[in-house]
Design an enzyme around this catalytic site. Structure first.
Site: not given
Ligand code: GLN
Ligand code: ZN
Length: 760
Positions: A114, A488, A519, A699
């Site tokens: 970051k 999700e 992103r 990533h």
């Molecule tokens: N639970 C979220 C996911 O799996 C966590 C994402 C994150 O930490 N950026 O996408």
């Protein structure tokens, strides 16, 4: 009064750079086409700034992926493993950024971290004993000339030598001091070229200067810049700091031969005090007075007062002050023009990058007037600060005021809970799980968009997601994962989704901010007092539970992350805002538990983000309220309910006691892109929370081999008690493709089986 911009968003008004780059990665367009798209973005950005009348516009603020990586490549900080691939220039660059897996080889990407206290991520330059720092690139010169050709005289912006050397990772025996001469020579060459091409100004971004700078660091800085400035020739040098104040370092810094010094008056709490010590004559003060990080309209009265105070305290004339943004506008969205849905009642309170240009011009004009109190620009602005609609909810305020100390503590103790949970859940050693999201394939996104646009019914929307959840669970069962997630599919984003189910939030359509590479995120805006409107994730988790006999992990975003990834209010404290959110998420946690979900993950991906840049401020200004806010969310659950948390990036080596004090039962975090040094620290601090250091990097599209994961786990086992070790990827899988996800997870499960001695 003149105006300046440190840097402009480079992803494009409609994320053109993102889409072009992704097309390039997929091989759908070639390098020339990508380069052309990039050039067009640069052209537009320059025009917008020029039309707004900005005096100091930056060039070289564009980047294909990251500006720290740009500086590394410019100065030949390219590890051998990337050079060896024998790829072209741009492809080598992308290999460093994203990793490379193809017929030329297989290498991981550079580590990503970051960028100070923002949600932007930079690639960590890697320096080994063979690294030869020297000027090899031409990007800054080319982009300066390109701007000039378009009729815009720019200041050339780039990461300065002090920040570059301090952010780099040293993998050999040499340290940053060993590269002092080389870096001075390289930047001197750069100044030489800038002289040759006739550039008027160069801007060295040195945000590292706002960290705790001890005598040795200050000396290091002085050593570099004394030499560099002696070689500047006719190029004027702007030292640009941001994200805080330069505190004890100010005297040294202002004594150097810079032509301009950029100081942040928004985040730099002590900047005014510092300026009162006097500001050198003959230099320009680039005063960061328009917030580069938040989207609220600037309060002209306050800003004009600060300008007056700066002049009075420092004894300099207004003509020595250049009105600046507090940091690069990279951290705010492009333009309000993209917002069609929001009404004026809301929009008039916001300023994105483009609107900030107008603010700069207006403030500069008003500062030049004897009396601006009757000026329409001033009165219109001031009217905004009288009252906003829909902000106050008395019930929420009362609830926050009623929080007791005991509400911040979960009982029984961690050890007692660990015993109870192990007996209840009966998981194997080295339990496997994922961080929550599964690939957001085109159909998933389409379903959501169609629902939002009203093209399909709620029932259709739900049916589709339930089908995806069922498939996702079947896949996880087939792969042999132990703790199951629902995937999700309902979420566009881990914060916006929650915001949508909370009162007090306002949303944008097109307000994208670059997070890393291609992103982008679209932070929602905390507009008023926050509370839970309705159940948020309960129906999805309940459905998931009905699909499997295995334990299902509910999935929430924690209050600190929700706050840190939203644009926060400026009319109440961050602490109070976070507590409001914490109470709302607490309601959801208890609702999940009541619905039979016995593992609940509360993501705090962004916990570290607002950690003050100076250690001395860490607890008093942040952790002392942020950590209790997290505990408030889960302190009400039963002993047998297992609370997980997840943090992106393992950069918490230095706040391990605070992380343990979150009092979660399990924490998963990134560990694959950085070294495993964190493990030593966990051991040293007798970290009690069970841990799942990510065993592979999500990533990057690269598939990790079983051997590689076993090796990572073996290293982890040397430092972590077997009974506390979880096996998982290092973050959610939403950005990955389906086939690579499946292959990677299969290897992950095999690796866990292998170390359990089951097979392999
Ligand atoms: N639970 C979220 C996911 O799996 C966590 C994402 C994150 O930490 N950026 O996408
Ligand atoms: Zn993560």
């Amino acid at each position: 009064m003149k105006t300046a911009i440190i840097g402009y968003p480079r992803i494009g008004e409609n994320r053109e750079l993102k889409f072009a780059s992704e097309q390039f990665f997929r091989g759908e367009i070639n390098e020339a086409e990508l380069t052309k798209a990039a050039k067009e973005i640069r052209r537009k950005n320059l025009c917008i700034q020029k039309e707004a009348g900005i005096d100091f516009i930056s060039s070289n603020d564009f980047s294909f992926y990251d500006n720290v990586l740009d500086a590394a490549v410019l100065f030949n900080i390219v590890p051998e493993r990337y050079k060896k691939l024998g790829l072209g220039e741009l492809e080598t660059y992308f290999a460093m950024a994203r990793g490379y897996q193809g017929n030329k080889g297989d290498v991981k990407a550079l580590a990503m971290k970051k960028w100070f206290n923002t949600n932007y991520h930079y690639l960590v330059p890697e320096i080994d004993d063979t690294t030869e720092i020297k000027l090899v690139g031409k990007k800054p010169f080319a982009e300066y000339l390109e701007a000039k050709e378009l009729g815009v005289e720019t200041k050339v912006a780039l990461v300065g030598p002090f920040t570059l050397l301090n952010l780099a990772k040293y993998t050999g025996t040499k340290k940053k001091e060993d590269f002092t001469d080389a870096v001075i020579e390289a930047y001197t060459k750069l100044l030489g070229y800038l002289n040759e091409i006739g550039a008027g100004w160069v801007q060295f971004d040195e945000p590292y200067a706002v960290k705790d700078i001890d005598a040795a660091e200050a000396q290091f800085f002085t050593q570099i810049y004394t030499k560099l400035l002696a070689a500047k020739g006719s190029v004027k040098v702007l030292l640009q700091t941001y994200f805080g104040d330069v505190r004890d370092f100010y005297d040294k810094l202002s004594g150097l031969d810079f032509n301009g010094i950029g100081i942040d008056f928004i985040e730099g709490r002590k900047s005014l005090e510092l300026i009162a010590k006097g500001f050198p004559k003959g230099k320009l003060l680039f005063a960061g007075l328009v917030n580069g990080k938040n989207i609220w309209r600037n309060d002209y009265r306050k800003t004009l007062e600060t300008i007056g105070a700066i002049a009075a305290k420092s004894g300099i004339g207004v003509e020595q002050i250049v009105l600046n943004t507090s940091c690069s506008l990279l951290h705010v969205p492009n333009s309000l023009k993209g917002e069609k849905r929001l009404t004026e009642d809301y929009k008039k309170h916001f300023a994105f990058a483009e609107e900030k240009l107008t603010e700069l011009s207006e403030i500069a004009a008003l500062a030049g007037l004897n009396d601006c109190s009757k000026d329409a620009r001033f009165t219109t602005n001031q009217a905004l600060f009288a009252k906003r609609i829909d902000t106050v909810d008395e019930a929420v305020k009362k609830r926050v005021a009623a929080i007791q100390d005991a509400d911040y503590t979960r009982l029984p103790s961690f050890e007692e809970r660990e015993r109870i949970q192990k007996a209840k859940l009966n998981l194997p050693l080295f339990p496997t799980t994922t961080i929550g999201s599964f690939p957001q394939t085109t159909d998933v996104k389409k379903n959501r968009t169609q629902f939002k646009k009203g093209e399909i019914t709620k029932e259709q929307y739900i049916a589709f997601n339930e089908r995806k959840i069922a498939e996702c669970i079947a896949l996880q069962e087939e792969l042999g994962l132990d703790v199951i997630v629902h995937g999700e599919y309902e979420r566009n984003d881990m914060v916006e989704y929650f915001g949508e189910h909370l009162s007090g939030y306002v949303f944008t359509e097109n307000a994208w901010v670059q997070s890393y590479g291609t992103r982008c995120v679209k932070p929602p805006i905390i507009w008023g007092d926050v509370s839970r409107k309705e159940a948020i994730t309960v129906p999805w988790s309940k459905f998931a539970k009905s699909c499997t006999a295995k334990p299902v992990k509910g999935m929430l975003t924690g209050p600190v992350t929700i706050l840190n990834w939203s644009f926060p209010r400026e009319d109440i404290t961050l602490r109070d805002s976070t507590l409001q959110i914490a109470l709302a998420i607490r309601d959801e946690v208890l609702d999940l538990e009541a619905n039979g979900i016995d593992i609940i993950q509360i993501d705090e991906a962004a916990l570290r983000e607002k950690l003050p840049l100076r250690k001395s401020d860490w607890y008093s200004e942040y952790l002392d309220w942020a950590i209790p806010a997290f505990r408030l969310v889960h302190s009400g659950v039963k002993a047998e309910t297992q609370i997980h948390t997840h943090m992106c990036y393992s950069e918490f080596t230095d706040i391990i006691p605070a992380i343990d004090a979150m009092d979660a039962d399990v924490i998963t975090f990134e560990a694959s892109r950085s070294d495993l040094q964190i493990l030593d620290s966990l051991k040293e601090h007798h970290f009690k929370t069970e841990v799942g250091p990510g065993v592979y990097d999500i990533h990057s599209p690269r598939i990790p081999s079983v051997e590689e994961i076993v090796e990572a786990l073996t290293k982890m086992r040397a430092k972590i008690d077997d009974r506390k070790l979880w096996v998982n990827p290092d973050c959610g899988l939403k950005t990955r493709g389906e086939s690579e996800t499946k292959a990677s997870l299969l290897n992950l499960v095999k690796a866990a089986q292998c170390i359990r001695g089951e097979k392999g």
